[in-house]
Scaffold this active site. Structure first.
Site, PDB file in Angstrom:
ATOM      1  N   ASP A 294      11.157  72.123  44.318  1.00 39.55           N
ATOM      2  CA  ASP A 294      10.705  71.043  45.194  1.00 39.55           C
ATOM      3  C   ASP A 294      10.630  71.578  46.622  1.00 39.55           C
ATOM      4  O   ASP A 294      11.604  72.086  47.158  1.00 39.55           O
ATOM      5  CB  ASP A 294      11.679  69.855  45.120  1.00 39.55           C
ATOM      6  CG  ASP A 294      11.091  68.629  45.790  1.00 39.55           C
ATOM      7  OD1 ASP A 294      11.680  67.549  45.666  1.00 39.55           O
ATOM      8  OD2 ASP A 294      10.021  68.755  46.439  1.00 39.55           O
TER       9      ASP A 294
HETATM   10  C1  GLC Z   1       8.681  66.313  48.398  1.00 42.24           C
HETATM   11  C2  GLC Z   1       9.311  65.493  47.305  1.00 42.24           C
HETATM   12  C3  GLC Z   1       8.653  65.657  45.967  1.00 42.24           C
HETATM   13  C4  GLC Z   1       7.172  65.910  46.147  1.00 42.24           C
HETATM   14  C5  GLC Z   1       7.015  67.258  46.834  1.00 42.24           C
HETATM   15  C6  GLC Z   1       5.547  67.618  47.073  1.00 42.24           C
HETATM   16  O1  GLC Z   1       9.659  66.880  49.193  1.00 42.24           O
HETATM   17  O2  GLC Z   1      10.707  65.641  47.107  1.00 42.24           O
HETATM   18  O3  GLC Z   1       8.915  64.462  45.217  1.00 42.24           O
HETATM   19  O4  GLC Z   1       6.527  65.931  44.890  1.00 42.24           O
HETATM   20  O5  GLC Z   1       7.731  67.315  48.053  1.00 42.24           O
HETATM   21  O6  GLC Z   1       4.992  66.729  47.962  1.00 42.24           O
END
Ligand code: GLC
Length: 755
Positions: A294
């Protein structure tokens, strides 16, 4: 002429003779197995993998965010085969194709990119947030909604969505409960498996389908104090029987990817937790796709104090089973040295690359790397065709918590006052992860005008802002200081105008709630009240003495005791998306009947969270009260919700291994009842089971006086749990069964299961 010169000549001749009759990605003039769609995926994967250099393999594990400005460096990386995927934050199919063409036609091996984006509750047509849609207790609705979202996303060139969120809601202070399917593992599992089917369909390579991504793996929703990005301390018993249930069901539904989470578990960052990423996810759950980190969580291990630097972090994450590095640029610059030094084996690297290539083949990216730039124009037009589905989703997700008989509106109303900052707003209703759509089509005020008879007057008063101007925050000797002297003000406060409108009306509708900017990611709250001066507005209007119908918008359960007590009716609307206003007004006017049930408990007070229903009985049931308040747990429990009629439940009887009950519509209007099956294993030597667990539900629509018989099979699936080895089992023994309208009602019935 030597062999190489002959080959070059043959190649040139082939190009002169027109393109080969296949996609010659590595431009070697021959049809390699990986370029042949007729070959089995595994053969294509191995053939391609065998031709990649070390750097090109590492490039397949690197994800970047689409450039916001100068993109020269991006094109240089793609020509080297050093990028595998983008978080595609742009809505520009032509630009997306330009990136894809560079990767496919200007790099040595021509491996297509995969473009990902957060399509959470709609791409262009926005549906209710998941926490709201789960209140429908209709998983098929998720499948239908995400089918629309996938079609819109793929048409625009998004091949992969970072959804569904399989986290289990535990603490309403955590803003991301908005993205979950609630606090119950059984309901969440059904809804998330349905979302995977909606996104991927039977064949994710088909047009209009995208790869799903199960997030955030795992335990993110149990962050300490509800504070985002924090540590989560979960026992293996809870992990197996609460947090992993939804992931397991969604993996079974065929999800192609998983996203690891920001939190730590037992002191180990989830992005580098081999036990969860490899032993459990691949061993116990049988996941075959790839895991993406993430955001910059690979690099964030340095801040956690778990990795010394990016090279150390890259090694730790890849060796644990995290395949792709989102945005941190830790893998791409560092893994070659880690492999050469033997700290990462080539076998580990190959396995990660294999997983990524497998998904790219499964998505059909080699056969169709480019998006039809004209199809995208049709997306906007297609929205209108799906508005009825969005409207149905709204009316099925809004929970009627209270009704003193004032809704649906009676005929002959002379005047309605609509008061509150959500009355004419169109952006707050859309939700916290709103995809590409930035506003609802119509406001509550516009939809209410449409819904009311012409002879009924409507007065609209905003009354106050959705939140106050935040007090100034200053830095003093390096500390952040909240200048409370500049008390939060609301220049838009108009209490007397609101009270006057209420006094002049037969009934008041108050559109109030929580600003969406305080929900979703990085939006934890220490209080769970209305934002800004809305509570003052509500109290003043309620004191005017006319019946108030409160429509509450939020991304989480709020604690609003004065609203619950003083309103004549309460609709809990969550963040309903683009057709919010029409769906809610259908309920107010009686064109639709409320049937939604709470997917998450509403606490009595923020000091009592977590307030979920599925806790243990404890050794002293009913004791352990708080000394300083008579209330305990939830004001409105999981599974609770009213309809416009009433239902009576007959006693539960056992017919063999089936629990059976009669349900009668004892009211004056047709309605849909959601009968719920709860179980409890009275004695379990593996570990205590919750006081109640939802293990089935049936929605029945009955006319006044009509009866229906609901039946639930009591077998290993409905009675089972996960033991300490992660194996699902159901013990022979005594159980307690309920068939009830919510998690607190119903008479217990004994049942002996033979195992
Ligand atoms: C964010 C979120 C995740 C998301 C990712 C891409 O920090 O935690 O849920 O899919 O980044 O945007």
């Amino acid at each position: 002429m030597n062999t190489k010169e002959l080959l070059v000549l043959a190649l040139a001749a082939a190009q002169v003779a027109g393109a080969a009759d296949f996609c010659d990605y590595n431009r070697n003039g021959k049809k390699d197995a990986f370029e042949d769609a007729a070959q089995p995926v595994e053969k294509r994967v191995e053939d391609l993998l065998s031709q990649l250099t070390l750097d090109e393999k590492i490039g397949q594990l690197n994800q970047l965010v689409a450039p916001a400005g100068d993109d020269k460096e991006f094109f240089a990386l793609m020509r080297k085969g050093a990028v595998s995927s983008y978080i595609w934050t742009r809505t520009d199919p032509a630009y997306r194709n330009r990136f894809q063409r560079t990767a496919v036609e200007e790099s040595r091996m021509g491996v297509p990119l995969i473009f990902g984006m957060d399509i959470i509750h709609g791409a262009y047509l926005t549906f209710p947030i998941s926490l709201g849609l789960a209140c429908s207790f209709e998983p098929e609705l998720f499948e239908r909604a995400q089918t629309v979202a996938a079609r819109e996303a793929r048409a625009e060139g998004i091949d992969w969505t970072f959804a569904p969120m399989c986290d289990l809601a535990r603490d309403p202070r955590w803003g991301r409960v908005a993205e979950t399917c609630g606090e119950d593992p059984y309901l969440s599992a059904l809804c998330n498996a349905a979302q995977v089917r909606g996104f991927q369909g039977a064949d994710p390579s088909a047009p209009g389908r995208v790869a799903a991504c199960l997030k955030h793996y795992v335990g993110y929703s149990a962050v300490t104090g509800g504070r985002d990005y924090n540590d989560s301390e979960i026992t293996e018993w809870e992990l197996r029987n609460l947090h992993l249930v939804s992931f397991g069901a969604a993996v079974k539904a065929g999800a192609l990817t998983v996203m690891s989470s920001f939190n730590t578990l037992e002191g180990i960052p989830a992005v580098a937790n081999r036990h969860t990423l490899t032993d459990i996810l691949r061993g116990d759950l049988g996941f075959k796709g790839f895991v993406v980190s993430d955001w910059e969580s690979v690099m964030e291990m340095i801040r956690w104090g778990y990795a010394a630097d990016k090279a150390d972090a890259a090694r730790l994450a890849l060796n644990a089973g995290n395949d792709m590095d989102m945005k941190a640029m830790a893998y791409q610059p560092n893994l070659a040295a880690e492999v050469k030094a033997g700290r990462v084996t080539m076998a580990t690297l190959d396995e990660a690359v294999r997983r990524v290539l497998r998904v790219k083949f499964q998505l059909g990216l080699f056969e169709r790397p480019y998006v039809d730039e004209t199809a995208f124009a049709a997306v906007e037009k297609a929205i209108d065709a799906e508005l009825p589905l969005a409207r149905e989703a709204v009316s099925k997700s809004v929970v009627l918590l209270k009704n003193d008989g004032v809704v649906p509106f009676r005929p002959g109303l002379k005047k309605v006052a609509l008061i509150g900052p959500f009355a004419e707003d169109k952006t707050e209703l859309i939700g916290c992860w709103n995809g590409r759509q930035t506003a609802a089509r119509v406001s509550i005020a516009e939809a209410l005008r449409e819904a009311l008879p012409q002879e009924t007057a409507l007065e609209v008063v905003k009354g106050c802002s959705v939140m106050t101007t935040p007090p100034t925050i200053t830095q003093q000797d390096g500390r952040i200081v909240l200048d409370r002297a500049a008390v939060a003000t609301d220049p838009g406060l108009e209490l007397s105008k609101a009270v006057a409108a209420a006094k002049g009306a037969d009934i008041v509708v108050m559109a109030i709630g929580e600003t969406r900017s305080w929900t979703g990611e990085n939006a934890s709250r220490a209080s769970l009240g209305l934002t800004g001066r809305q509570q003052d507005l509500f109290d003043a209007v309620a004191a005017a003495g006319k019946p108030v119908v409160a429509v509450v918008f939020s991304g989480r359960p709020l604690v609003l005791p004065r609203v619950w007590d003083k309103a004549a009716a309460v609709f809990y609307a969550w963040q309903p998306g683009m057709e919010a206003a029409h769906g809610i007004c259908d309920l107010l006017a009686g064109k639709a009947s409320p049937s939604a049930r709470l997917s998450m408990s509403v606490p009595c007070d923020v000091s009592q969270v977590p307030a979920y229903y599925n806790g243990p009985t404890t050794g002293r049931p009913g004791q352990g009260q708080y000394r300083d308040t008579p209330e305990r747990g939830s004001r409105y429990c999981f599974g609770y919700g009213l309809t416009y009629t009433t239902f009576a439940y007959g006693g539960v009887r056992m017919e063999g291994n089936e629990a059976v009950a009669e349900i009668t519509n004892t009211g004056t209007r047709e309605g849909t009842e959601t009968a719920q099956l709860y179980i409890r294993q009275n004695v379990c030597h593996e570990g205590v089971r919750p006081a109640r667990e939802l293990r089935g539900f049936k929605r029945v629509t009955l006319k006044p006086g009509e009866k229906a018989t609901v039946r639930f099979a009591l077998n290993g699936d409905t009675l089972g749990y996960f033991d300490r080895q992660g194996k699902h089992r159901a013990d022979a023994g005594q159980y307690t069964i309920w068939i009830a309208p919510d998690s607190r009602s119903g008479a217990p019935t004994a049942f002996a299961f033979g195992g």
